[in-house]
Motif scaffolding. Structure first.
Motif, PDB file in Angstrom:
ATOM      1  N   GLY A  65       0.833  -1.214   0.000  1.00  0.00           N
ATOM      2  CA  GLY A  65       0.000   0.000   0.000  1.00  0.00           C
ATOM      3  C   GLY A  65       0.858   1.250   0.000  1.00  0.00           C
ATOM      4  O   GLY A  65       2.085   1.178  -0.095  1.00  0.00           O
ATOM      5  N   ASP A  66       0.172   2.403   0.101  1.00  0.00           N
ATOM      6  CA  ASP A  66       0.891   3.681   0.035  1.00  0.00           C
ATOM      7  C   ASP A  66       1.532   4.070   1.366  1.00  0.00           C
ATOM      8  O   ASP A  66       1.022   3.718   2.433  1.00  0.00           O
ATOM      9  CB  ASP A  66      -0.087   4.792  -0.369  1.00  0.00           C
ATOM     10  N   TRP A  67       2.610   4.841   1.259  1.00  0.00           N
ATOM     11  CA  TRP A  67       3.303   5.407   2.427  1.00  0.00           C
ATOM     12  C   TRP A  67       3.461   6.897   2.225  1.00  0.00           C
ATOM     13  O   TRP A  67       3.633   7.356   1.092  1.00  0.00           O
ATOM     14  CB  TRP A  67       4.696   4.782   2.588  1.00  0.00           C
ATOM     15  N   ARG A 126       1.460   5.703   7.273  1.00  0.00           N
ATOM     16  CA  ARG A 126       0.361   5.394   6.353  1.00  0.00           C
ATOM     17  C   ARG A 126      -0.532   6.627   6.169  1.00  0.00           C
ATOM     18  O   ARG A 126      -0.644   7.447   7.094  1.00  0.00           O
ATOM     19  CB  ARG A 126      -0.490   4.247   6.915  1.00  0.00           C
ATOM     20  N   PRO A 127      -1.187   6.747   5.011  1.00  0.00           N
ATOM     21  CA  PRO A 127      -2.100   7.881   4.811  1.00  0.00           C
ATOM     22  C   PRO A 127      -3.110   7.951   5.967  1.00  0.00           C
ATOM     23  O   PRO A 127      -3.630   6.920   6.401  1.00  0.00           O
ATOM     24  CB  PRO A 127      -2.798   7.542   3.486  1.00  0.00           C
ATOM     25  N   GLY A 128      -3.338   9.160   6.474  1.00  0.00           N
ATOM     26  CA  GLY A 128      -4.285   9.333   7.578  1.00  0.00           C
ATOM     27  C   GLY A 128      -3.595   9.439   8.924  1.00  0.00           C
ATOM     28  O   GLY A 128      -4.103  10.095   9.842  1.00  0.00           O
ATOM     29  N   ASP A 129      -2.420   8.802   9.066  1.00  0.00           N
ATOM     30  CA  ASP A 129      -1.728   8.832  10.360  1.00  0.00           C
ATOM     31  C   ASP A 129      -1.248  10.236  10.714  1.00  0.00           C
ATOM     32  O   ASP A 129      -1.312  10.645  11.873  1.00  0.00           O
ATOM     33  CB  ASP A 129      -0.518   7.877  10.352  1.00  0.00           C
ATOM     34  N   ALA A 137      13.578   7.293   2.911  1.00  0.00           N
ATOM     35  CA  ALA A 137      12.178   6.877   2.993  1.00  0.00           C
ATOM     36  C   ALA A 137      12.002   5.492   2.363  1.00  0.00           C
ATOM     37  O   ALA A 137      11.342   4.615   2.931  1.00  0.00           O
ATOM     38  CB  ALA A 137      11.287   7.898   2.285  1.00  0.00           C
ATOM     39  N   ARG A 138      12.638   5.278   1.226  1.00  0.00           N
ATOM     40  CA  ARG A 138      12.515   3.978   0.557  1.00  0.00           C
ATOM     41  C   ARG A 138      13.159   2.858   1.379  1.00  0.00           C
ATOM     42  O   ARG A 138      12.645   1.739   1.434  1.00  0.00           O
ATOM     43  CB  ARG A 138      13.120   4.042  -0.846  1.00  0.00           C
ATOM     44  N   ARG A 139      14.278   3.190   2.037  1.00  0.00           N
ATOM     45  CA  ARG A 139      14.945   2.197   2.886  1.00  0.00           C
ATOM     46  C   ARG A 139      14.020   1.789   4.043  1.00  0.00           C
ATOM     47  O   ARG A 139      13.856   0.606   4.337  1.00  0.00           O
ATOM     48  CB  ARG A 139      16.248   2.787   3.452  1.00  0.00           C
TER      49      ARG A 139
END
Ligand code: ADP
Ligand code: MG
Length: 503
Positions: free
Chosen positions: A19-21, A220-223, A259-261
């Motif tokens: 999912g998205d980050w 995560r989106p929303g956090d 971020a990717r790591r």
């Protein structure tokens, strides 16, 4: 007041396998205070001096030496705080942060951990696409810089240069309100811009004048929205801190890599370990420097050599009343008073010297046209020569002259470019150039009419074509302009050609 009519930019999202980050970033920016002397000694802060020539006994950590606070540094920190719309603390205090480091001979850094001189503030970071992020400032404290260890001059020995030891730094700590690599770079750029306006930091990143520690986490989106509502950090991911970045480009590359790591670790079911990392620009990766577990115990305690720092509200008010116009306000005024576009106003206010040059050029004439000339002609020409506005060979009043010559129809825009080039390369007055070189625009319709008649008489075939297809009238205009050496007023030529051809 900050302009809050902007929409916020979208946070940077990275699609993972699960999912998205989203990215969350907070910066600790170290800005060298622009002052002649160091924070606690009278030694010079001049950059590029002979190694170890700007070192007092205090900077060298000699036993029994006592630090004395430099009032100029305190004033600069207050000025910076006011420029960032921040709370100024009338009472602050210095602590010792104990550690051994060869380039800090005292054996401790004097800093303001518990009682910083500046409290909460905010900065509006425009993204250039009509969006802007409001970044909260948590605090600014004053501290000493360390010197420089040199390990690559000799195979067996290390050297140390203490010139920078004890130079005043302002550490500007943001809240984790930055949501992507571009925003992080734009934030550093905005701080740099504001401090250059204030004259509190030169902001020269190559000289190490401005450095940033970059804290990155992913969620995560929303956090993040939950964090915003509660200010509870447990909604955010574990962060890593990338130390000592001194390039906008590297800041962005490091954040993206980091971020990717972290996403790869989390998606692999592992944890992000809170730690300090270093960015390697050659390999484009971050590497662990030390983890929180092995973090030093700095044994902070109030510095017994310095009294708490107490300043008076009157003194702060004095500094406030002497603040220059800041970038946001200047930009708003350029849009309002000169009718500039948001973009042009941003370009011209990006640097305080550019803004001053433009204002001097626009004085008493058309601001929009002056802006065009400064941005398109002058900046382009300077760039070609690898120059900046401060060593422009053409002065602002001379740009103003060119604009006035165009406005009064004395010269056409096209001739103006030639005049500009001559003035730029020969240090001559545009008005004098126009006189001496006979470049005045011919507005005398009699003279233009004669030229039009001549071209029409000499080209009967073209006349027939143009009558059938009026678009071809442009050819006649071109011929007349050529015949008059570009000096004919283009509008007058156009009108006459259209009339004479009966179009
Ligand atoms: P420390 O005392 O360990 O340095 P601070 O609370 O002073 O920690 O925070 C240091 C910086 O880290 C600040 O700029 C803050 O905004 C940022 N930060 C804190 N939590 C996070 C997080 N979860 N993600 C990204 N940045 C963060
Ligand atoms: Mg910190």
């Amino acid at each position: 007041m900050l302009d809050l009519t902007y929409d916020a930019p979208k946070p940077k999202t990275i699609a993972g396998a699960t999912g998205d980050w989203e990215l969350v970033i907070g910066l600790e920016v170290h800005a060298q205070v622009a002052t002649a002397a160091k924070l606690f000694s009278g030694a010079s802060t001049q950059f590029g001096a002979e190694p170890n020539s700007n070192v007092s006994f205090i900077d060298a950590g000699m036993p029994g030496m006592l630090p004395v606070i430099n009032e100029g540094c305190v004033a600069q920190a207050v000025r910076t705080g006011l420029g960032l719309k921040a709370q100024i603390n009338l009472r602050s205090a210095f602590d010792r942060k104990n550690y051994f480091y060869p380039d800090l001979p005292q054996g401790y850094q004097i800093s303001q951990l518990y009682h910083p001189i500046v409290g909460e503030g905010e900065v509006l970071v425009e993204m250039g696409d009509g969006t802007a992020r409001l970044v909260r400032i948590e605090r600014i404290h004053l501290e000493q810089d360390a010197g420089k260890s040199i390990h690559d001059m000799d195979p067996h020995m290390s050297f140390v240069d203490l010139n920078r030891t004890g130079v005043a730094l302002m550490e500007i700590v943001s809240r984790p309100d930055i949501r992507g690599p571009e925003e992080a770079a734009a934030y550093v750029g905005k701080l740099r811009q504001i401090m250059r306006y204030l004259g509190t930091c030169d902001g020269n990143m190559q000289n190490g004048n401005l450095r940033a520690d970059v804290n990155v986490s992913v969620c995560r989106p929303g956090d993040y929205e939950k964090y915003q509502q509660t200010q509870d950090f447990s909604h955010l991911g574990t962060r890593c801190e990338i130390k000592n970045m001194n390039s906008m480009r590297f800041i962005q590359m490091a954040i993206d890599y980091e971020a990717r790591r972290q996403i790869a670790l989390l998606e692999d079911g592992k944890d992000v370990v809170q730690e300090t990392r270093l960015f390697d620009p050659d390999k484009v990766e971050t590497r662990s420097m030390r983890s929180k577990e092995e973090a030093h115990d700095y044994r902070y305690f109030p510095c017994p050599d310095l009294l708490p720092l107490e300043i008076e509200q009157d003194w702060v008010d004095d500094i406030a009343s002497g603040l220059p116009e800041l970038p946001d306000e200047k930009k708003a005024r350029f849009i309002r008073d000169f009718g500039l576009s948001d973009y042009d106003a941003s370009v011209l206010t990006a640097d305080v010297d550019n803004a001053a040059f433009f204002e001097a050029a626009a004085e008493g004439t058309d601001g929009k046209l002056a802006a065009n000339w400064v941005i398109n002609e002058l900046f382009g020409r300077l760039k070609k020569d690898d120059r900046t506005i401060s060593d422009s060979p053409i002065s602002a009043p001379r740009i103003g002259q060119i604009v006035r010559l165009i406005k009064s129809d004395a010269i056409s825009g096209k001739i103006a470019k030639d005049v500009f080039e001559i003035a730029y390369t020969s240090d001559r007055d545009p008005e004098e150039i126009v006189e001496t070189e006979g470049l005045k625009q011919v507005t005398d319709t009699g003279a233009i009419e004669a030229a039009v008649d001549e071209i029409i008489a000499a080209n009967p075939a073209q006349v027939e074509k143009a009558k059938a297809n009026p678009k071809l009238a442009g050819w006649f205009v071109g011929q007349v302009m050529k015949a008059t050496g570009g000096k004919a007023n283009p509008k007058a030529v156009n009108d006459l050609v259209t009339a004479k051809l009966g179009l």
